[in-house]
Write an enzyme that holds these catalytic residues in place. Sequence first.
Site: not given
Length: 380
Positions: A305, A53, A190, A202, A213
Site C-alpha cells: 500500500g 556450458e 511473481r 494490505t 499461481r
Amino acid sequence: MLEDEKFMQQALDLAEASVGLASPNPQVGCVLVRDGIVIGAGAHDYDRFDHAEIVALKQAGFAAAGATAYVTLEPCSHHGRTGPCADALIAARITRCVVATVDPNPAVAGRGISRLRAAGIDVEIGLLDTRARRLNDAFALSITRHRPFVTIKAALSVDGHLAPPPTERSTKQPFWLTGPEARADVQRLRHASDAIMTGIGTVLADDPLLTDRTGLPRRRPLMRVGLDTHLRLPLTAKLVQTVRENRQEDLWIFCGPAAPPERRTALEDCGVKVTTVGRQGGLDLIEVLAHLHSARLLSVLVEAGSAVNGAFLLKNLVDQAVLFYAETELGAGALPFAEGTAGPFALEERLLAVAKQTFGGDIRVSGLLHDPWAGAPRFS
C-alpha cells in the site's frame, strides 16, 4: 554476423526459460554450433548443478572439438559447486566463444575470458548484451550492492491512485482495478521473483495469499514477506493458515522491538518465521533487505500500500517500477500510490529503459530506477 545473432538468441531463450530454476545463481544459456548446426544446448538449473556450458558439452560429446560456443554470461573461471566452465570449454577444444556479457562480479570478471584467450580460443564479447544483462539484473545487483533487487508493482487508476477510500471498500476483499490479462502478467512477475513483500495494512484490508499461481516450475517456494511492526497479523489470516496447512517455511514476518512477545510466540508456533529489526520508531528496511540477502534471495517484488511504497521510494531502495494503469478514475480522496512522494507520473519521468505494453484494456509502464550493472566491468 546474422548467424551469430541467431544462435545467441537461442542461448538467451534457453536462459530466459530457466526463470525460477537458477536462483541464487544467474540465468545462463549456452549453444554449441559446428558447421552451422547446433550440436549441444542447455541452461543452468541450480538443483541439477551443471552450468549451461556443461549441459551443452555433455550433449555434444567429442563433436565439440572445433565448435563455437554461444554463452549468455562469461564462462566461470573458479571452483564453486562445480569446476570452471572455461576449463571445460578449453578441454573440449572449442575454437571460438561468443559471450553476451561479462560476469558482474568485479572479483572474477574477465578471468574466464582471459583463460579462454590464453588457450588460443577466439573470444568475442557484447553480442545482445542488453538482453543478457536484463535477465540477470537481480544477480548483478546482489553482487555489487549486497541486497536483493527490489521491484515495486502497483495497479493504478488512470489518475494514479491505488484504491477507493477505505469507507467505500469491502473489508478483507481484494479490490481489482486491472483486468485478467494484467493480473496474469503480475503472476509472471511473481514467478520471476524470489520473494514477495507487503505491509500489514494490505494484509488486514485484503487478506491476500501472495502466492505464485502460474503453475510453472520453481526450485523453491516464493518467500512471502510481511512488514508488521506490532505483529498485528491475525492467526486466521490466509498467510498464516497456508503455512499451517502446507508446513512450508515460506512466510517471513519482520517486526519491531516493541512487538508483543506473546504474538511472536503464537505466530512461530504456526510455523511463521519472525525477525525483529529496527528501533522503537519502526522497521529498518535496509536491515530487512540485508536479512533477505543473507538468505540468498536475489529479488523482491513489493506489492503493498501507500505507506510501504512511499517508504521504499523515499529511501531510494527501489530498482525497478512496474505500473499497471486501468481506465478507471478514482478521483480525490482515493488512496495515493506512495505516501510522501510526488506520485506515479513523477516516478515515470525518472525511469530508465522504459517499456510500455498493453494487457487487455490496461497499460503497463515499466523501467529501472538504478542501473544494476553500474560499475560492472566491460571487456572487448
